[in-house]
Design an enzyme around this catalytic site. Sequence first.
Site, PDB file in Angstrom:
ATOM      1  CB  ILE A  31     -86.646 -31.573  57.668  1.00 43.65           C
ATOM      2  CG1 ILE A  31     -87.153 -32.625  58.702  1.00 43.65           C
ATOM      3  CG2 ILE A  31     -87.663 -31.185  56.934  1.00 43.65           C
ATOM      4  CD1 ILE A  31     -88.371 -32.239  59.301  1.00 43.65           C
ATOM      5  CG  ASP A  44     -79.043 -18.220  69.154  1.00 40.85           C
ATOM      6  OD1 ASP A  44     -80.218 -18.249  68.721  1.00 40.85           O
ATOM      7  OD2 ASP A  44     -78.706 -18.750  70.363  1.00 40.85           O
ATOM      8  CG  PHE A  98     -86.419 -26.278  57.943  1.00 42.97           C
ATOM      9  CD1 PHE A  98     -87.331 -27.203  57.930  1.00 42.97           C
ATOM     10  CD2 PHE A  98     -85.651 -25.777  56.879  1.00 42.97           C
ATOM     11  CE1 PHE A  98     -87.775 -27.731  56.424  1.00 42.97           C
ATOM     12  CE2 PHE A  98     -86.165 -26.517  55.464  1.00 42.97           C
ATOM     13  CZ  PHE A  98     -86.907 -27.381  55.485  1.00 42.97           C
ATOM     14  CB  SER A 115     -95.805 -30.412  64.309  1.00 39.37           C
ATOM     15  OG  SER A 115     -95.797 -31.649  64.938  1.00 39.37           O
ATOM     16  CE1 TYR A 142     -91.180 -28.920  68.162  1.00 35.03           C
ATOM     17  CE2 TYR A 142     -92.996 -30.577  68.219  1.00 35.03           C
ATOM     18  CZ  TYR A 142     -92.175 -29.706  67.299  1.00 35.03           C
ATOM     19  OH  TYR A 142     -91.985 -30.186  65.835  1.00 35.03           O
ATOM     20  CE  LYS A 161     -92.444 -26.661  65.179  1.00 29.02           C
ATOM     21  NZ  LYS A 161     -91.420 -25.889  64.405  1.00 29.02           N
ATOM     22  CG  ASN A 177     -88.727 -38.892  67.168  1.00 29.55           C
ATOM     23  OD1 ASN A 177     -88.076 -38.226  67.086  1.00 29.55           O
ATOM     24  ND2 ASN A 177     -90.052 -38.701  67.607  1.00 29.55           N
ATOM     25  NE  ARG A 182     -97.949 -41.049  66.332  1.00 29.62           N
ATOM     26  CZ  ARG A 182     -98.642 -41.708  67.469  1.00 29.62           C
ATOM     27  NH1 ARG A 182     -99.786 -42.246  66.984  1.00 29.62           N
ATOM     28  NH2 ARG A 182     -98.718 -41.498  68.498  1.00 29.62           N
ATOM     29  NE  ARG A 199     -94.023 -41.561  73.180  1.00 29.31           N
ATOM     30  CZ  ARG A 199     -93.452 -41.371  72.241  1.00 29.31           C
ATOM     31  NH1 ARG A 199     -91.991 -41.446  72.234  1.00 29.31           N
ATOM     32  NH2 ARG A 199     -93.937 -40.860  71.007  1.00 29.31           N
ATOM     33  CG  ASP A 226     -97.378 -41.779  72.296  1.00 26.73           C
ATOM     34  OD1 ASP A 226     -96.877 -40.689  72.073  1.00 26.73           O
ATOM     35  OD2 ASP A 226     -96.630 -42.937  72.274  1.00 26.73           O
TER      36      ASP A 226
END
Length: 347
Positions: A15, A61, A84, A128, A153, A157, A203, A235, A299, A302
Amino acid sequence: MNAQKILITGGTGFIGSHTVVSLMGQGYEPILLDNFCNSDRSVLRGIESITGRIPVLYEIDMQDKVALDAFFSEQPDICAVIHFAALKAVGESAQLPVAYYYNNLISLLHLLQCMEKHKVANLIFSSSATVYGTPDSLPLEEDHSAKAALSPYGNTKKISEDIIQDMAAVNQWLSAISLRYFNPIGAHESGEIGELPRGVPNNLMPFITQTATGIREELLVFGDDYDTPDGTAIRDYIHVVDLAEAHVKALERLLEKRQKSNYEIFNLGAGKGYSVLEVIQSFEKTSNLKLPYRIVERRPGDVPEMYASTQKANRELGWKTLRGLDEMTASAWNWEQRVRGINGRVS
Ligand code: NAD
Ligand code: UFG
Protein backbone atom coordinates in the site's frame (compact mmCIF):
# COMPACT_ATOMS: atom_id res chain seq x y z
CA MET A 1 7.79 26.55 -3.98
CA ASN A 2 9.49 23.46 -2.60
CA ALA A 3 7.35 20.31 -2.53
CA GLN A 4 6.09 19.34 0.91
CA LYS A 5 8.02 16.40 2.35
CA ILE A 6 5.95 13.51 3.65
CA LEU A 7 7.54 10.62 5.55
CA ILE A 8 6.16 7.29 4.35
CA THR A 9 7.09 4.51 6.76
CA GLY A 10 6.78 1.11 5.10
CA GLY A 11 7.04 3.04 1.83
CA THR A 12 8.31 0.11 -0.26
CA GLY A 13 5.41 -2.14 0.83
CA PHE A 14 2.21 -2.91 -1.08
CA ILE A 15 0.00 0.00 0.00
CA GLY A 16 2.93 2.33 0.77
CA SER A 17 4.36 2.12 -2.77
CA HIS A 18 0.99 2.89 -4.38
CA THR A 19 0.52 5.83 -2.01
CA VAL A 20 3.99 7.12 -2.90
CA VAL A 21 2.98 7.15 -6.58
CA SER A 22 -0.28 8.99 -5.81
CA LEU A 23 1.54 11.56 -3.65
CA MET A 24 4.18 12.19 -6.33
CA GLY A 25 1.37 12.63 -8.84
CA GLN A 26 -0.01 15.42 -6.65
CA GLY A 27 3.34 17.21 -6.30
CA TYR A 28 4.36 16.00 -2.83
CA GLU A 29 7.86 14.77 -2.04
CA PRO A 30 7.55 11.44 -0.26
CA ILE A 31 10.56 10.35 1.80
CA LEU A 32 10.47 6.57 2.17
CA LEU A 33 11.62 4.62 5.21
CA ASP A 34 11.67 0.83 5.40
CA ASN A 35 13.67 -2.03 6.90
CA PHE A 36 12.76 -4.36 3.98
CA CYS A 37 11.46 -7.10 6.28
CA ASN A 38 8.60 -7.57 3.80
CA SER A 39 9.69 -5.70 0.67
CA ASP A 40 12.80 -4.74 -1.23
CA ARG A 41 14.49 -1.89 -3.01
CA SER A 42 13.45 -3.05 -6.47
CA VAL A 43 10.11 -1.34 -5.80
CA LEU A 44 11.95 1.93 -6.53
CA ARG A 45 12.38 0.85 -10.15
CA GLY A 46 8.63 0.41 -10.48
CA ILE A 47 7.97 3.80 -8.90
CA GLU A 48 10.50 5.39 -11.25
CA SER A 49 8.89 3.77 -14.30
CA ILE A 50 5.53 5.26 -13.36
CA THR A 51 6.57 8.69 -12.09
CA GLY A 52 9.89 9.29 -13.85
CA ARG A 53 11.58 9.94 -10.52
CA ILE A 54 13.22 7.89 -7.76
CA PRO A 55 12.13 9.01 -4.31
CA VAL A 56 14.58 9.27 -1.41
CA LEU A 57 14.66 6.05 0.63
CA TYR A 58 16.16 5.38 4.06
CA GLU A 59 16.82 1.86 5.31
CA ILE A 60 15.86 2.11 8.97
CA ASP A 61 14.23 -0.30 11.40
CA MET A 62 11.71 1.70 13.43
CA GLN A 63 12.50 -0.48 16.42
CA ASP A 64 15.82 1.42 16.44
CA LYS A 65 14.89 4.68 18.12
CA VAL A 66 18.34 6.20 17.79
CA ALA A 67 18.30 5.69 14.02
CA LEU A 68 14.76 7.04 13.76
CA ASP A 69 15.67 10.10 15.80
CA ALA A 70 18.74 10.69 13.61
CA PHE A 71 16.51 10.48 10.54
CA PHE A 72 14.22 13.24 11.86
CA SER A 73 17.28 15.40 12.65
CA GLU A 74 18.55 14.92 9.09
CA GLN A 75 15.13 15.70 7.59
CA PRO A 76 13.88 18.72 9.56
CA ASP A 77 11.28 19.70 6.94
CA ILE A 78 8.99 16.67 7.19
CA CYS A 79 5.46 18.07 7.53
CA ALA A 80 3.47 14.83 7.91
CA VAL A 81 3.91 11.10 8.41
CA ILE A 82 1.93 8.26 6.85
CA HIS A 83 2.70 5.26 9.01
CA PHE A 84 2.35 1.99 7.08
CA ALA A 85 5.26 0.08 8.59
CA ALA A 86 4.01 -2.99 10.44
CA LEU A 87 3.99 -6.75 10.35
CA LYS A 88 0.63 -7.80 8.93
CA ALA A 89 0.17 -11.57 8.60
CA VAL A 90 -2.79 -12.60 10.74
CA GLY A 91 -1.84 -16.30 11.00
CA GLU A 92 1.84 -15.61 11.66
CA SER A 93 0.90 -13.18 14.44
CA ALA A 94 -0.75 -16.02 16.37
CA GLN A 95 2.56 -17.95 16.17
CA LEU A 96 4.77 -14.93 16.93
CA PRO A 97 2.69 -12.67 19.17
CA VAL A 98 5.63 -11.01 20.92
CA ALA A 99 7.32 -10.15 17.61
CA TYR A 100 4.07 -8.61 16.37
CA TYR A 101 3.29 -6.61 19.50
CA TYR A 102 6.93 -5.52 19.73
CA ASN A 103 7.39 -4.44 16.14
CA ASN A 104 4.02 -2.79 15.60
CA LEU A 105 3.70 -1.04 18.96
CA ILE A 106 7.33 -0.08 19.57
CA SER A 107 7.58 1.33 16.04
CA LEU A 108 4.52 3.49 16.68
CA LEU A 109 5.74 4.64 20.10
CA HIS A 110 9.15 5.56 18.72
CA LEU A 111 7.47 7.45 15.90
CA LEU A 112 5.22 9.41 18.27
CA GLN A 113 8.18 10.28 20.50
CA CYS A 114 10.17 11.51 17.50
CA MET A 115 7.22 13.47 16.12
CA GLU A 116 6.82 15.26 19.47
CA LYS A 117 10.53 15.98 19.77
CA HIS A 118 10.95 17.17 16.19
CA LYS A 119 7.63 19.03 16.08
CA VAL A 120 5.96 17.06 13.30
CA ALA A 121 2.24 17.50 13.90
CA ASN A 122 0.45 15.45 11.24
CA LEU A 123 -0.03 11.68 11.32
CA ILE A 124 -1.98 9.20 9.23
CA PHE A 125 -2.11 5.70 10.67
CA SER A 126 -2.84 2.45 8.77
CA SER A 127 -5.52 0.68 10.74
CA SER A 128 -7.76 -2.18 9.77
CA ALA A 129 -11.39 -3.27 9.71
CA THR A 130 -10.22 -6.11 11.90
CA VAL A 131 -10.70 -3.77 14.91
CA TYR A 132 -14.46 -4.26 14.55
CA GLY A 133 -14.21 -7.98 15.35
CA THR A 134 -17.42 -9.81 14.46
CA PRO A 135 -19.84 -7.10 13.27
CA ASP A 136 -23.01 -6.45 15.28
CA SER A 137 -24.51 -4.58 12.31
CA LEU A 138 -23.76 -3.89 8.64
CA PRO A 139 -22.59 -1.78 6.94
CA LEU A 140 -19.88 -1.09 9.50
CA GLU A 141 -19.89 2.51 10.63
CA GLU A 142 -16.90 4.12 12.32
CA ASP A 143 -18.76 4.36 15.64
CA HIS A 144 -19.42 0.60 15.69
CA SER A 145 -17.69 -0.66 18.82
CA ALA A 146 -14.07 -1.65 18.34
CA LYS A 147 -13.31 -4.93 20.06
CA ALA A 148 -10.25 -6.85 21.09
CA ALA A 149 -9.43 -8.42 17.75
CA LEU A 150 -9.28 -12.13 16.98
CA SER A 151 -5.52 -12.13 16.36
CA PRO A 152 -2.46 -10.51 17.94
CA TYR A 153 -2.02 -8.63 14.64
CA GLY A 154 -5.53 -7.20 14.86
CA ASN A 155 -4.97 -6.35 18.48
CA THR A 156 -1.87 -4.32 17.59
CA LYS A 157 -4.14 -2.17 15.39
CA LYS A 158 -6.72 -1.74 18.16
CA ILE A 159 -4.03 -0.83 20.72
CA SER A 160 -2.27 1.49 18.25
CA GLU A 161 -5.52 3.37 17.67
CA ASP A 162 -5.97 3.69 21.46
CA ILE A 163 -2.42 5.01 21.86
CA ILE A 164 -2.93 7.66 19.18
CA GLN A 165 -6.31 8.63 20.61
CA ASP A 166 -4.88 8.99 24.13
CA MET A 167 -1.96 11.01 22.85
CA ALA A 168 -4.21 13.30 20.80
CA ALA A 169 -6.48 13.87 23.80
CA VAL A 170 -3.72 15.62 25.77
CA ASN A 171 -1.65 17.04 22.91
CA GLN A 172 -3.56 19.54 20.84
CA TRP A 173 -0.49 20.05 18.62
CA LEU A 174 -1.07 16.55 17.21
CA SER A 175 -3.43 16.12 14.24
CA ALA A 176 -4.05 12.46 13.50
CA ILE A 177 -6.23 10.27 11.32
CA SER A 178 -6.64 6.50 11.52
CA LEU A 179 -7.75 4.87 8.28
CA ARG A 180 -9.44 1.50 8.69
CA TYR A 181 -8.80 -0.48 5.51
CA PHE A 182 -11.14 -3.26 4.47
CA ASN A 183 -9.67 -5.65 1.86
CA PRO A 184 -7.13 -3.90 -0.41
CA ILE A 185 -6.36 -5.83 -3.61
CA GLY A 186 -5.25 -5.12 -7.17
CA ALA A 187 -2.21 -3.27 -8.48
CA HIS A 188 -1.22 -0.14 -10.35
CA GLU A 189 -2.59 -0.27 -13.90
CA SER A 190 0.96 -0.10 -15.31
CA GLY A 191 1.82 -3.44 -13.71
CA GLU A 192 5.01 -1.80 -12.40
CA ILE A 193 4.13 -2.13 -8.70
CA GLY A 194 1.84 -4.52 -6.83
CA GLU A 195 1.60 -6.98 -3.96
CA LEU A 196 4.53 -9.34 -3.41
CA PRO A 197 3.68 -11.70 -0.56
CA ARG A 198 6.54 -13.79 0.80
CA GLY A 199 5.95 -17.54 0.90
CA VAL A 200 2.44 -18.98 0.65
CA PRO A 201 -0.10 -16.14 0.53
CA ASN A 202 -2.75 -16.00 3.26
CA ASN A 203 -4.98 -13.64 1.36
CA LEU A 204 -7.48 -14.52 -1.33
CA MET A 205 -6.33 -12.38 -4.26
CA PRO A 206 -2.63 -13.32 -4.36
CA PHE A 207 -3.62 -16.94 -3.81
CA ILE A 208 -5.89 -16.74 -6.84
CA THR A 209 -3.25 -15.18 -9.09
CA GLN A 210 -0.54 -17.59 -7.93
CA THR A 211 -2.90 -20.52 -8.58
CA ALA A 212 -3.54 -19.20 -12.07
CA THR A 213 0.20 -19.15 -12.78
CA GLY A 214 0.49 -22.75 -11.59
CA ILE A 215 2.64 -21.95 -8.53
CA ARG A 216 -0.25 -23.23 -6.37
CA GLU A 217 -2.15 -26.33 -7.38
CA GLU A 218 -5.62 -25.15 -6.42
CA LEU A 219 -7.41 -22.50 -4.42
CA LEU A 220 -9.13 -23.69 -1.27
CA VAL A 221 -12.40 -21.83 -0.69
CA PHE A 222 -12.88 -21.67 3.06
CA GLY A 223 -16.52 -22.58 3.67
CA ASP A 224 -19.69 -22.50 1.57
CA ASP A 225 -22.14 -22.85 4.46
CA TYR A 226 -22.26 -19.22 5.61
CA ASP A 227 -25.58 -17.44 5.74
CA THR A 228 -24.84 -15.50 2.53
CA PRO A 229 -26.47 -15.75 -0.94
CA ASP A 230 -23.94 -18.30 -2.32
CA GLY A 231 -22.72 -19.60 1.07
CA THR A 232 -19.20 -18.16 0.81
CA ALA A 233 -17.91 -15.32 2.99
CA ILE A 234 -18.35 -11.71 1.97
CA ARG A 235 -15.71 -8.97 2.12
CA ASP A 236 -15.38 -5.37 1.01
CA TYR A 237 -12.59 -5.41 -1.60
CA ILE A 238 -11.04 -2.05 -2.45
CA HIS A 239 -8.65 -1.29 -5.31
CA VAL A 240 -5.25 -0.35 -3.87
CA VAL A 241 -5.07 2.74 -6.12
CA ASP A 242 -8.40 4.00 -4.73
CA LEU A 243 -7.01 3.34 -1.27
CA ALA A 244 -3.81 5.26 -2.09
CA GLU A 245 -5.83 8.22 -3.34
CA ALA A 246 -7.75 8.33 -0.06
CA HIS A 247 -4.43 8.88 1.73
CA VAL A 248 -3.79 11.98 -0.39
CA LYS A 249 -7.24 13.30 0.58
CA ALA A 250 -6.63 12.56 4.27
CA LEU A 251 -3.26 14.29 4.06
CA GLU A 252 -4.82 17.40 2.48
CA ARG A 253 -7.38 17.46 5.31
CA LEU A 254 -4.56 17.51 7.86
CA LEU A 255 -2.39 20.05 6.07
CA GLU A 256 -5.34 22.38 5.39
CA LYS A 257 -6.47 22.03 9.03
CA ARG A 258 -9.95 20.89 8.08
CA GLN A 259 -10.33 18.30 10.84
CA LYS A 260 -13.39 18.40 13.07
CA SER A 261 -11.28 17.19 15.98
CA ASN A 262 -7.58 16.46 16.25
CA TYR A 263 -8.14 12.71 16.02
CA GLU A 264 -10.46 11.23 13.41
CA ILE A 265 -11.22 7.76 12.07
CA PHE A 266 -12.37 6.82 8.56
CA ASN A 267 -13.33 3.52 6.98
CA LEU A 268 -11.74 2.87 3.61
CA GLY A 269 -13.67 0.31 1.64
CA ALA A 270 -15.77 0.28 -1.50
CA GLY A 271 -18.94 -0.01 0.58
CA LYS A 272 -20.00 -3.17 -1.21
CA GLY A 273 -19.47 -6.79 -0.31
CA TYR A 274 -18.46 -9.57 -2.69
CA SER A 275 -18.39 -13.29 -1.92
CA VAL A 276 -15.36 -15.49 -2.49
CA LEU A 277 -17.12 -17.10 -5.47
CA GLU A 278 -17.90 -13.68 -6.96
CA VAL A 279 -14.21 -12.76 -6.77
CA ILE A 280 -13.31 -16.03 -8.50
CA GLN A 281 -15.92 -15.38 -11.20
CA SER A 282 -14.57 -11.88 -11.79
CA PHE A 283 -11.03 -13.25 -12.03
CA GLU A 284 -12.09 -15.94 -14.51
CA LYS A 285 -13.87 -13.32 -16.62
CA THR A 286 -11.03 -10.79 -16.72
CA SER A 287 -8.24 -13.34 -17.17
CA ASN A 288 -10.15 -15.66 -19.49
CA LEU A 289 -8.88 -18.60 -17.44
CA LYS A 290 -10.54 -21.38 -15.48
CA LEU A 291 -9.36 -21.39 -11.89
CA PRO A 292 -9.01 -24.74 -10.12
CA TYR A 293 -10.66 -24.48 -6.73
CA ARG A 294 -12.21 -26.70 -4.07
CA ILE A 295 -14.59 -25.93 -1.22
CA VAL A 296 -13.20 -26.90 2.18
CA GLU A 297 -14.02 -26.20 5.85
CA ARG A 298 -14.36 -22.67 7.14
CA ARG A 299 -11.10 -20.99 8.21
CA PRO A 300 -11.09 -20.47 11.99
CA GLY A 301 -11.54 -16.83 12.99
CA ASP A 302 -13.20 -15.73 9.71
CA VAL A 303 -16.35 -13.64 10.02
CA PRO A 304 -19.18 -14.42 7.58
CA GLU A 305 -19.68 -10.93 6.23
CA MET A 306 -18.02 -7.50 6.44
CA TYR A 307 -18.45 -4.35 4.45
CA ALA A 308 -17.96 -0.69 5.19
CA SER A 309 -20.18 2.29 5.39
CA THR A 310 -18.13 4.73 3.33
CA GLN A 311 -20.40 7.72 3.90
CA LYS A 312 -18.09 9.45 6.37
CA ALA A 313 -15.03 9.10 4.12
CA ASN A 314 -17.04 10.13 1.04
CA ARG A 315 -18.40 13.21 2.77
CA GLU A 316 -15.48 14.38 4.89
CA LEU A 317 -12.56 13.43 2.65
CA GLY A 318 -14.34 14.23 -0.62
CA TRP A 319 -13.25 10.81 -1.85
CA LYS A 320 -14.91 7.86 -3.46
CA THR A 321 -13.75 4.65 -5.08
CA LEU A 322 -13.54 4.76 -8.87
CA ARG A 323 -12.50 1.18 -9.66
CA GLY A 324 -14.74 -1.90 -9.57
CA LEU A 325 -14.09 -5.56 -8.84
CA ASP A 326 -13.18 -6.43 -12.44
CA GLU A 327 -10.48 -3.74 -12.47
CA MET A 328 -9.16 -5.13 -9.21
CA THR A 329 -8.87 -8.72 -10.44
CA ALA A 330 -7.56 -7.68 -13.90
CA SER A 331 -4.83 -5.45 -12.44
CA ALA A 332 -3.81 -8.11 -9.91
CA TRP A 333 -3.45 -10.60 -12.76
CA ASN A 334 -1.54 -8.13 -14.94
CA TRP A 335 0.92 -7.60 -12.06
CA GLU A 336 1.29 -11.31 -11.31
CA GLN A 337 2.11 -12.08 -14.95
CA ARG A 338 4.68 -9.32 -15.01
CA VAL A 339 6.35 -10.52 -11.81
CA ARG A 340 6.50 -14.09 -13.10
CA GLY A 341 7.69 -13.05 -16.54
CA ILE A 342 4.65 -14.59 -18.20
CA ASN A 343 3.50 -13.59 -21.71
CA GLY A 344 6.97 -12.63 -22.81
CA ARG A 345 7.32 -9.99 -20.11
CA VAL A 346 10.38 -10.12 -17.94
CA SER A 347 10.30 -9.54 -14.21
P1 NAD B 1 3.50 -4.58 3.48
O1 NAD B 1 4.08 -5.65 4.34
O2 NAD B 1 3.55 -4.72 2.01
O3 NAD B 1 4.19 -3.17 3.87
C1 NAD B 1 4.64 -2.88 5.16
C2 NAD B 1 6.07 -2.38 5.05
O4 NAD B 1 6.55 -2.03 6.35
C3 NAD B 1 7.02 -3.42 4.48
O5 NAD B 1 7.73 -2.86 3.39
C4 NAD B 1 7.94 -3.76 5.64
O6 NAD B 1 9.23 -4.10 5.21
C5 NAD B 1 7.88 -2.48 6.46
N1 NAD B 1 8.17 -2.63 7.90
C6 NAD B 1 7.61 -3.48 8.78
N2 NAD B 1 8.15 -3.31 10.01
C7 NAD B 1 9.05 -2.29 9.90
C8 NAD B 1 9.94 -1.66 10.81
N3 NAD B 1 10.03 -2.05 12.09
N4 NAD B 1 10.72 -0.65 10.36
C9 NAD B 1 10.67 -0.26 9.07
N5 NAD B 1 9.88 -0.84 8.15
C10 NAD B 1 9.07 -1.86 8.56
O7 NAD B 1 2.00 -4.33 3.99
P2 NAD B 1 0.82 -3.49 3.32
O8 NAD B 1 -0.19 -4.45 2.82
O9 NAD B 1 1.39 -2.47 2.43
O10 NAD B 1 0.21 -2.83 4.62
C11 NAD B 1 0.56 -1.51 5.02
C12 NAD B 1 -0.15 -1.21 6.33
O11 NAD B 1 -1.56 -1.37 6.16
C13 NAD B 1 0.25 -2.12 7.48
O12 NAD B 1 0.28 -1.35 8.66
C14 NAD B 1 -0.90 -3.11 7.53
O13 NAD B 1 -1.06 -3.65 8.82
C15 NAD B 1 -2.07 -2.24 7.16
N6 NAD B 1 -3.21 -3.00 6.60
C16 NAD B 1 -3.03 -3.78 5.49
C17 NAD B 1 -4.09 -4.52 4.99
C18 NAD B 1 -3.92 -5.42 3.80
O14 NAD B 1 -4.79 -6.25 3.54
N7 NAD B 1 -2.85 -5.29 3.03
C19 NAD B 1 -5.37 -4.44 5.60
C20 NAD B 1 -5.52 -3.61 6.72
C21 NAD B 1 -4.44 -2.88 7.19
N1 UFG C 1 -10.19 -17.10 1.44
C1 UFG C 1 -10.35 -18.34 0.85
N2 UFG C 1 -9.23 -19.02 0.45
C2 UFG C 1 -7.98 -18.51 0.60
C3 UFG C 1 -7.84 -17.23 1.21
C4 UFG C 1 -8.96 -16.55 1.62
O1 UFG C 1 -11.46 -18.84 0.71
O2 UFG C 1 -7.00 -19.18 0.24
C5 UFG C 1 -11.38 -16.37 1.87
C6 UFG C 1 -11.40 -16.08 3.36
O3 UFG C 1 -11.95 -17.17 4.07
C7 UFG C 1 -12.24 -14.80 3.42
C8 UFG C 1 -11.94 -14.10 2.09
O4 UFG C 1 -11.39 -15.11 1.24
O5 UFG C 1 -13.59 -15.13 3.42
C9 UFG C 1 -10.92 -12.98 2.24
O6 UFG C 1 -9.80 -13.50 2.96
P1 UFG C 1 -8.42 -12.69 3.08
O7 UFG C 1 -7.49 -13.56 3.86
O8 UFG C 1 -7.99 -12.20 1.76
O9 UFG C 1 -8.84 -11.39 3.92
P2 UFG C 1 -9.46 -11.26 5.39
O10 UFG C 1 -10.79 -10.57 5.22
O11 UFG C 1 -9.42 -12.51 6.13
O12 UFG C 1 -8.39 -10.27 6.08
C10 UFG C 1 -8.02 -9.02 5.49
C11 UFG C 1 -6.57 -8.72 5.85
C12 UFG C 1 -6.43 -8.43 7.30
C13 UFG C 1 -7.40 -7.40 7.75
C14 UFG C 1 -8.81 -7.76 7.33
C15 UFG C 1 -9.74 -6.62 7.64
O13 UFG C 1 -5.73 -9.79 5.49
O14 UFG C 1 -5.13 -7.94 7.56
O15 UFG C 1 -8.86 -8.01 5.93
O16 UFG C 1 -11.03 -6.90 7.23
F1 UFG C 1 -7.35 -7.28 9.09
